[in-house]
Design a protein around this motif. Structure first.
Motif, PDB file in Angstrom:
ATOM      1  N   THR A  30     -35.245 -27.399-119.400  1.00 15.63           N
ATOM      2  CA  THR A  30     -35.389 -28.521-120.318  1.00 15.63           C
ATOM      3  C   THR A  30     -34.025 -29.185-120.495  1.00 15.63           C
ATOM      4  O   THR A  30     -33.067 -28.535-120.877  1.00 15.63           O
ATOM      5  CB  THR A  30     -35.894 -28.032-121.680  1.00 15.63           C
ATOM      6  OG1 THR A  30     -37.106 -27.307-121.490  1.00 15.63           O
ATOM      7  CG2 THR A  30     -36.149 -29.195-122.612  1.00 15.63           C
ATOM      8  N   ALA A  31     -33.946 -30.477-120.205  1.00 24.31           N
ATOM      9  CA  ALA A  31     -32.662 -31.171-120.317  1.00 24.31           C
ATOM     10  C   ALA A  31     -32.900 -32.670-120.461  1.00 24.31           C
ATOM     11  O   ALA A  31     -34.038 -33.129-120.549  1.00 24.31           O
ATOM     12  CB  ALA A  31     -31.786 -30.874-119.103  1.00 24.31           C
ATOM     13  N   ALA A  32     -31.801 -33.417-120.450  1.00 21.55           N
ATOM     14  CA  ALA A  32     -31.876 -34.857-120.670  1.00 21.55           C
ATOM     15  C   ALA A  32     -32.743 -35.562-119.631  1.00 21.55           C
ATOM     16  O   ALA A  32     -33.374 -36.575-119.940  1.00 21.55           O
ATOM     17  CB  ALA A  32     -30.467 -35.450-120.675  1.00 21.55           C
ATOM     18  N   HIS A  33     -32.770 -35.057-118.402  1.00 23.03           N
ATOM     19  CA  HIS A  33     -33.612 -35.701-117.385  1.00 23.03           C
ATOM     20  C   HIS A  33     -35.067 -35.732-117.842  1.00 23.03           C
ATOM     21  O   HIS A  33     -35.741 -36.763-117.719  1.00 23.03           O
ATOM     22  CB  HIS A  33     -33.512 -34.961-116.053  1.00 23.03           C
ATOM     23  CG  HIS A  33     -32.244 -35.223-115.301  1.00 23.03           C
ATOM     24  ND1 HIS A  33     -31.629 -36.461-115.277  1.00 23.03           N
ATOM     25  CD2 HIS A  33     -31.482 -34.414-114.526  1.00 23.03           C
ATOM     26  CE1 HIS A  33     -30.539 -36.396-114.535  1.00 23.03           C
ATOM     27  NE2 HIS A  33     -30.425 -35.170-114.078  1.00 23.03           N
ATOM     28  N   SER A  73     -24.975 -31.254-120.543  1.00 26.26           N
ATOM     29  CA  SER A  73     -24.425 -31.304-121.897  1.00 26.26           C
ATOM     30  C   SER A  73     -25.515 -31.028-122.936  1.00 26.26           C
ATOM     31  O   SER A  73     -25.219 -30.810-124.113  1.00 26.26           O
ATOM     32  CB  SER A  73     -23.791 -32.673-122.158  1.00 26.26           C
ATOM     33  OG  SER A  73     -24.746 -33.704-121.957  1.00 26.26           O
ATOM     34  N   ASP A  74     -26.776 -31.035-122.506  1.00 22.97           N
ATOM     35  CA  ASP A  74     -27.897 -30.759-123.394  1.00 22.97           C
ATOM     36  C   ASP A  74     -27.928 -29.268-123.712  1.00 22.97           C
ATOM     37  O   ASP A  74     -28.040 -28.432-122.811  1.00 22.97           O
ATOM     38  CB  ASP A  74     -29.207 -31.175-122.713  1.00 22.97           C
ATOM     39  CG  ASP A  74     -30.400 -31.151-123.659  1.00 22.97           C
ATOM     40  OD1 ASP A  74     -30.504 -30.195-124.455  1.00 22.97           O
ATOM     41  OD2 ASP A  74     -31.232 -32.067-123.582  1.00 22.97           O
ATOM     42  N   PRO A  75     -27.839 -28.880-124.976  1.00 24.27           N
ATOM     43  CA  PRO A  75     -27.801 -27.455-125.339  1.00 24.27           C
ATOM     44  C   PRO A  75     -29.066 -26.689-124.965  1.00 24.27           C
ATOM     45  O   PRO A  75     -29.040 -25.460-124.852  1.00 24.27           O
ATOM     46  CB  PRO A  75     -27.592 -27.475-126.859  1.00 24.27           C
ATOM     47  CG  PRO A  75     -28.068 -28.822-127.299  1.00 24.27           C
ATOM     48  CD  PRO A  75     -27.738 -29.743-126.164  1.00 24.27           C
ATOM     49  N   VAL A 126     -26.429  -9.236-116.858  1.00 26.53           N
ATOM     50  CA  VAL A 126     -26.712 -10.590-116.372  1.00 26.53           C
ATOM     51  C   VAL A 126     -25.961 -11.597-117.232  1.00 26.53           C
ATOM     52  O   VAL A 126     -26.123 -11.632-118.457  1.00 26.53           O
ATOM     53  CB  VAL A 126     -28.229 -10.902-116.408  1.00 26.53           C
ATOM     54  CG1 VAL A 126     -28.486 -12.305-115.853  1.00 26.53           C
ATOM     55  CG2 VAL A 126     -29.023  -9.859-115.628  1.00 26.53           C
ATOM     56  N   GLU A 127     -25.143 -12.407-116.599  1.00 27.64           N
ATOM     57  CA  GLU A 127     -24.398 -13.459-117.289  1.00 27.64           C
ATOM     58  C   GLU A 127     -24.866 -14.819-116.784  1.00 27.64           C
ATOM     59  O   GLU A 127     -25.017 -15.017-115.576  1.00 27.64           O
ATOM     60  CB  GLU A 127     -22.893 -13.309-117.032  1.00 27.64           C
ATOM     61  CG  GLU A 127     -22.287 -12.003-117.540  1.00 27.64           C
ATOM     62  CD  GLU A 127     -22.089 -11.985-119.044  1.00 27.64           C
ATOM     63  OE1 GLU A 127     -22.462 -12.973-119.706  1.00 27.64           O
ATOM     64  OE2 GLU A 127     -21.548 -10.986-119.547  1.00 27.64           O
ATOM     65  N   ASP A 128     -25.099 -15.757-117.686  1.00 32.13           N
ATOM     66  CA  ASP A 128     -25.436 -17.120-117.285  1.00 32.13           C
ATOM     67  C   ASP A 128     -24.156 -17.946-117.213  1.00 32.13           C
ATOM     68  O   ASP A 128     -23.231 -17.745-118.005  1.00 32.13           O
ATOM     69  CB  ASP A 128     -26.426 -17.749-118.261  1.00 32.13           C
ATOM     70  CG  ASP A 128     -25.906 -17.777-119.696  1.00 32.13           C
ATOM     71  OD1 ASP A 128     -25.567 -16.688-120.199  1.00 32.13           O
ATOM     72  OD2 ASP A 128     -25.843 -18.868-120.295  1.00 32.13           O
ATOM     73  N   CYS A 129     -24.097 -18.854-116.256  1.00 30.91           N
ATOM     74  CA  CYS A 129     -22.947 -19.759-116.112  1.00 30.91           C
ATOM     75  C   CYS A 129     -23.422 -21.034-115.437  1.00 30.91           C
ATOM     76  O   CYS A 129     -24.568 -21.122-114.989  1.00 30.91           O
ATOM     77  CB  CYS A 129     -21.810 -19.089-115.336  1.00 30.91           C
ATOM     78  SG  CYS A 129     -22.281 -18.502-113.700  1.00 30.91           S
ATOM     79  N   TYR A 130     -22.521 -22.019-115.343  1.00 30.09           N
ATOM     80  CA  TYR A 130     -22.980 -23.365-114.986  1.00 30.09           C
ATOM     81  C   TYR A 130     -22.016 -24.074-114.035  1.00 30.09           C
ATOM     82  O   TYR A 130     -20.805 -23.864-114.100  1.00 30.09           O
ATOM     83  CB  TYR A 130     -23.183 -24.187-116.270  1.00 30.09           C
ATOM     84  CG  TYR A 130     -24.118 -23.471-117.216  1.00 30.09           C
ATOM     85  CD1 TYR A 130     -25.487 -23.652-117.140  1.00 30.09           C
ATOM     86  CD2 TYR A 130     -23.615 -22.545-118.131  1.00 30.09           C
ATOM     87  CE1 TYR A 130     -26.348 -22.941-117.958  1.00 30.09           C
ATOM     88  CE2 TYR A 130     -24.471 -21.826-118.955  1.00 30.09           C
ATOM     89  CZ  TYR A 130     -25.837 -22.025-118.865  1.00 30.09           C
ATOM     90  OH  TYR A 130     -26.683 -21.304-119.662  1.00 30.09           O
ATOM     91  N   LEU A 131     -22.582 -24.919-113.195  1.00 28.38           N
ATOM     92  CA  LEU A 131     -21.793 -25.623-112.195  1.00 28.38           C
ATOM     93  C   LEU A 131     -21.174 -26.907-112.741  1.00 28.38           C
ATOM     94  O   LEU A 131     -20.144 -27.358-112.257  1.00 28.38           O
ATOM     95  CB  LEU A 131     -22.658 -25.928-110.970  1.00 28.38           C
ATOM     96  CG  LEU A 131     -23.092 -24.677-110.189  1.00 28.38           C
ATOM     97  CD1 LEU A 131     -24.250 -24.998-109.259  1.00 28.38           C
ATOM     98  CD2 LEU A 131     -21.923 -24.117-109.403  1.00 28.38           C
ATOM     99  N   THR A 132     -21.811 -27.506-113.731  1.00 28.05           N
ATOM    100  CA  THR A 132     -21.271 -28.739-114.327  1.00 28.05           C
ATOM    101  C   THR A 132     -21.638 -28.808-115.807  1.00 28.05           C
ATOM    102  O   THR A 132     -22.654 -28.272-116.229  1.00 28.05           O
ATOM    103  CB  THR A 132     -21.838 -30.009-113.649  1.00 28.05           C
ATOM    104  OG1 THR A 132     -23.272 -30.021-113.800  1.00 28.05           O
ATOM    105  CG2 THR A 132     -21.505 -30.056-112.174  1.00 28.05           C
ATOM    106  N   ALA A 133     -20.800 -29.455-116.587  1.00 24.19           N
ATOM    107  CA  ALA A 133     -21.116 -29.949-117.937  1.00 24.19           C
ATOM    108  C   ALA A 133     -21.518 -28.898-118.963  1.00 24.19           C
ATOM    109  O   ALA A 133     -22.049 -29.242-120.017  1.00 24.19           O
ATOM    110  CB  ALA A 133     -22.216 -31.012-117.849  1.00 24.19           C
ATOM    111  N   ALA A 134     -21.293 -27.628-118.677  1.00 25.43           N
ATOM    112  CA  ALA A 134     -21.600 -26.584-119.659  1.00 25.43           C
ATOM    113  C   ALA A 134     -20.684 -25.395-119.400  1.00 25.43           C
ATOM    114  O   ALA A 134     -20.131 -25.237-118.306  1.00 25.43           O
ATOM    115  CB  ALA A 134     -23.065 -26.166-119.569  1.00 25.43           C
TER     116      ALA A 134
END
Length: 252
Positions: free
Chosen positions: A72-75, A137-139, A161-169
């Motif tokens: 779920t995000a801005a798109h 950037s959407d939480p 398990v760790e979550d991580c992000y490629l852009t904007a978070a």
């Protein structure tokens, strides 16, 4: 007549767009709607407008638009609805239903778990998994991916398990990989939480090669790709939207 319009993200990488089309065509087999079309939000063709028009030209009086997006995000909440708002105005006689993205689902956690278990580096108490999302950037993106990470972690004894992000978070993939290289874990399993290939897969490969600690073992798993379980979730999203109220434009 009812139609389903599958809305994919789109990519500058032709292979990724081709994979999206193949993916959707497999998903279409799970649904018996008389009209089913695919389209893209950006970077690939046909556009949402073109896909919608094709449905109408084929006789659709009701269109169920479903975003083929993992989180779920801005798109899903803004970008696609902005296009749909204009289409509602352009086609006032066509009823529109709008579905949810794939989002958090136990079947998605099961897919990740299967990938972990298939990795040659999977060893209880010695494996750290980095679940890598595209980022936004959407939480809600962080909320969704963290929830899936928690589902996976609870199902696999002795695996972190760790979550991580490629852009904007945050944390960024680079920061998470660096932390992993300094951790107690011997084996680092990287799972791209992406539907298809693309530029981001190449970025991850380069980052791993650049930061790899010789005392650690690293494995980059493949992107998710087509999975019958995902097709099943999309079917649920379509059926859910078909039974819901008509789409209400975000701008009135």
């Amino acid at each position: 007549m009812k139609a389903v319009l599958y809305i994919c993200h789109g990519s500058r990488v032709k292979e990724a767009s081709d994979q999206a089309i193949s993916f959707v065509k497999e998903c279409m087999k799970e649904n018996d709607y008389p009209i089913q079309e695919y389209c893209f939000l950006e970077l690939s063709e046909p556009s949402i407008e073109e896909g919608f028009k094709t449905c109408v030209e084929k006789g659709a009086t009701t269109i169920i638009a479903v975003p083929v997006l993992l989180l779920t995000a801005a798109h899903a909440k803004i970008d696609i609805p902005e296009v749909l708002d204009e289409l509602v105005k352009a086609y006032p006689d066509v009823a529109l239903h709008y579905g949810r993205p794939i989002g958090v689902h136990e079947k998605m956690a099961e897919i990740v778990i299967a990938k972990i278990k298939q990795s040659e580096l999977y060893v209880k108490n010695k494996s750290l998994v980095l679940l890598v999302g595209r980022g936004s950037s959407d939480p809600d993106v962080k909320r969704d991916l963290r929830e899936i990470s928690d589902l996976v972690e609870r199902s696999l004894d002795g695996v972190k398990v760790e979550d991580c992000y490629l852009t904007a978070a945050s944390p960024s993939f680079e920061a998470a990989l660096q932390a992993a290289s300094n951790s107690q874990y011997e084996n680092i399993i990287v799972i791209p939480y992406l539907l298809f290939t693309g530029i981001l897969m190449n970025t991850m490969r380069k980052t791993i090669n650049g930061l790899s600690n010789s005392n650690k073992n690293y494995a980059l798993c493949n992107y998710l790709g087509y999975q019958p379980a995902i097709a099943s979730i999309l079917k649920d999203r379509i059926d859910e939207a078909a039974g819901a109220k008509l789409y209400v434009p975000i701008n009135g």
